[in-house]
Write a protein that holds these residues in place. Structure first.
Motif, short mmCIF file in Angstrom:
data_model
loop_
_atom_site.label_atom_id
_atom_site.label_comp_id
_atom_site.label_asym_id
_atom_site.label_seq_id
_atom_site.Cartn_x
_atom_site.Cartn_y
_atom_site.Cartn_z
N GLU A 271 0.88 -1.19 0.00
CA GLU A 271 0.00 0.00 0.00
C GLU A 271 0.91 1.23 0.00
N ILE A 272 1.43 1.52 -1.17
CA ILE A 272 2.48 2.54 -1.31
C ILE A 272 2.03 3.60 -2.31
N ILE A 273 2.12 4.86 -1.89
CA ILE A 273 1.65 5.94 -2.77
C ILE A 273 2.76 6.99 -2.98
N ASP A 274 2.74 7.63 -4.15
CA ASP A 274 3.67 8.74 -4.38
C ASP A 274 3.21 9.94 -3.56
N MET A 275 4.15 10.63 -2.96
CA MET A 275 3.76 11.81 -2.17
C MET A 275 4.43 13.06 -2.71
N GLU A 276 3.59 14.07 -2.97
CA GLU A 276 4.05 15.39 -3.41
C GLU A 276 3.78 16.37 -2.27
N THR A 277 4.31 17.57 -2.40
CA THR A 277 4.10 18.55 -1.31
C THR A 277 2.61 18.77 -1.04
N LYS A 278 1.80 18.74 -2.11
CA LYS A 278 0.35 19.01 -1.92
C LYS A 278 -0.33 17.93 -1.04
N HIS A 279 0.24 16.72 -1.03
CA HIS A 279 -0.38 15.67 -0.20
C HIS A 279 -0.26 15.94 1.29
N VAL A 280 0.66 16.83 1.65
CA VAL A 280 0.81 17.13 3.08
C VAL A 280 0.34 18.55 3.42
N SER A 281 -0.42 19.14 2.48
CA SER A 281 -1.01 20.45 2.76
C SER A 281 -2.15 20.29 3.75
N ASP A 282 -2.26 21.25 4.65
CA ASP A 282 -3.42 21.30 5.53
C ASP A 282 -3.53 20.09 6.46
N ILE A 283 -2.39 19.50 6.83
CA ILE A 283 -2.46 18.35 7.76
C ILE A 283 -1.76 18.63 9.08
N ILE A 284 -0.97 19.72 9.15
CA ILE A 284 -0.14 19.94 10.36
C ILE A 284 -1.01 20.06 11.62
N GLN A 285 -2.22 20.54 11.44
CA GLN A 285 -3.10 20.76 12.60
C GLN A 285 -3.99 19.56 12.91
N ARG A 286 -3.87 18.49 12.11
CA ARG A 286 -4.79 17.35 12.32
C ARG A 286 -4.18 16.25 13.17
N GLY A 287 -5.00 15.70 14.09
CA GLY A 287 -4.57 14.57 14.90
C GLY A 287 -4.52 13.30 14.06
N GLY A 288 -4.12 12.21 14.67
CA GLY A 288 -4.03 10.92 13.96
C GLY A 288 -2.87 10.93 12.99
N THR A 289 -2.94 10.04 11.99
CA THR A 289 -1.92 9.99 10.96
C THR A 289 -2.58 9.77 9.60
N ILE A 290 -2.28 10.62 8.64
CA ILE A 290 -2.93 10.48 7.32
C ILE A 290 -2.50 9.18 6.64
N LEU A 291 -1.37 8.62 7.07
CA LEU A 291 -0.92 7.37 6.43
C LEU A 291 -1.58 6.15 7.06
N GLY A 292 -2.23 6.34 8.19
CA GLY A 292 -2.79 5.19 8.90
C GLY A 292 -1.66 4.47 9.62
N THR A 293 -2.03 3.60 10.57
CA THR A 293 -1.02 2.87 11.32
C THR A 293 -1.55 1.49 11.63
N ALA A 294 -0.66 0.58 11.99
CA ALA A 294 -1.10 -0.79 12.29
C ALA A 294 -0.02 -1.47 13.11
N ARG A 295 -0.41 -2.58 13.72
CA ARG A 295 0.58 -3.46 14.35
C ARG A 295 0.60 -4.71 13.48
N SER A 296 1.80 -5.09 12.99
CA SER A 296 1.90 -6.21 12.05
C SER A 296 2.64 -7.39 12.65
N MET A 297 1.95 -8.48 12.83
CA MET A 297 2.60 -9.70 13.33
C MET A 297 3.50 -10.28 12.25
N GLU A 298 3.02 -10.19 11.00
CA GLU A 298 3.79 -10.78 9.89
C GLU A 298 5.18 -10.15 9.78
#
Ligand code: ADP
Ligand code: F6P
Length: 324
Positions: free
Chosen positions: A52-79
């Protein structure tokens, strides 16, 4: 000679923390400014294994500095804890041209980064956890926001507790560490602060304290209990039975992990994100970024994981003095 970096990846792993988005933004914008390509790896190491890999440009991180959580999502992976999973992860990085990865998370996430580094993918960890339980750094992304969120909630509980002349046990997060409890204990003026690192499980001391405070005219009794001790509801029942004073338990829970990050979390996360990219560009790998004695620093991951950090004795002593 250090290999030349062209493309880096960034992922968030373990529990989310407010400020992780500011760190992602710091990584993406610094990397692009330095002429690198950036790939966002979604949902931690599990997302890497699922490509689950995406290209990131500067615009993808616009308007996120003030948001909680993580825009990339997170997980715990046993594998990813298995040797096969780690080899697959490194292979997927190579397939996507990723020569370096910035991992934002806690100790467990650094173990994963260490494995990727051993398999030839340069890695840098950034401390992201509300628990403050990473030994090599005085600061972890999310702690400041979490403590402020918990402090404001505890102030509110204290209002109703005083009005009803109740005792309140308020449980705060922190896994096995008592930093959130200690900070709230002092910041909220609690009467008792129970830390996993210090608690002697002698409930009679707490009961005696409640009774003597009530005799002195105190209308409330706030006990901050750390998650590492837990059992706040049964503790409340026992205290009510022993003191005859109405006692309620409040478990603050996940509200402490969400919400708009404080200025401190945004600021430190931004610098750490940039710092991680800059040390990757210096050819460093298997390092974790920290903040110590007023400076941003980095350590070898193994060295960082061997360090110890505890509750400061003087600060703990002050918390006791002020609770009287
Ligand atoms: P944190 O990073 O907040 O300490 P975890 O301990 O849950 O959170 O670790 C996050 C993820 O890091 C795990 O789900 C796993 O994918 C990876 N991880 C943890 N320990 C190891 C390990 N020993 N080897 C490889 N990967 C690991
Ligand atoms: O590490 C952050 C944290 O919120 C801890 O304080 C808590 O013990 C744990 O994560 C809870 O994890 P989960 O999201 O898996 O319930």
């Amino acid at each position: 000679m250090a290999k030349e970096l062209k493309t880096i990846g960034v992922l968030t792993s373990g529990g989310d923390a407010p400020g992780m988005n500011a760190a992602i933004r710091g990584v993406v914008r610094t990397a692009i400014a330095r002429g690198l390509k950036v790939k966002g790896i979604k949902k931690g190491y599990q997302g890497l294994l699922n490509e689950e890999i995406i290209d990131m440009e500067t615009k993808h991180v616009s308007d996120i500095i003030q948001r909680g959580g993580t825009i990339l999502g997170t997980a715990r992976s046993m594998e990813f804890k298995t040797a096969e999973g780690q080899e697959k992860g490194a292979e997927i990085c190579r397939k996507h041209g990723i020569d370096g990865v910035v991992v934002i998370g806690g100790d467990g996430s650094y173990r994963g980064a260490q494995k990727l580094s051993q398999l030839g993918i340069n890695t840098i960890g950034i401390p992201g956890t509300i628990d403050l339980d990473i030994s090599c750094t005085e600061y972890t992304i999310g702690f400041d926001t979490a403590v402020n969120t918990a402090m404001q909630a505890i102030d509110k509980v204290k209002d109703t507790s005083s009005s009803h002349e109740r005792c309140s046990i308020i449980e705060v997060m922190g896994r096995n560490a008592g930093y959130i409890a200690l900070w709230c204990g002092i910041a909220n003026g609690a009467e008792d602060i129970l830390l996993p690192e210090r608690y002697d499980y002698n409930e009679q001391n707490i009961i005696n304290n409640i009774i003597s405070n009530r005799k002195r005219g105190k209308t409330h009794h706030i006990i901050i209990n750390a998650e590492g001790i837990g059992h706040s509801t049964s503790m409340a029942r026992r205290i009510e039975a022993a003191t005859g004073i109405e006692t309620r338990a409040t478990i603050l829970g996940y509200m402490q992990r969400g919400g708009c990050p404080t200025a401190r979390d945004r600021y430190y996360a931004s610098i750490m994100g940039s710092y991680a990219v800059d040390i990757l560009l210096q050819g460093k790998t298997n390092r974790v970024v920290g903040y110590q004695h007023g400076e941003f620093v980095d350590f070898d991951i193994e060295e960082a994981l061997q360090m110890n950090k505890g509750i400061d004795e003087y600060e703990f002593e002050v918390s006791k003095v002020l609770a009287i």
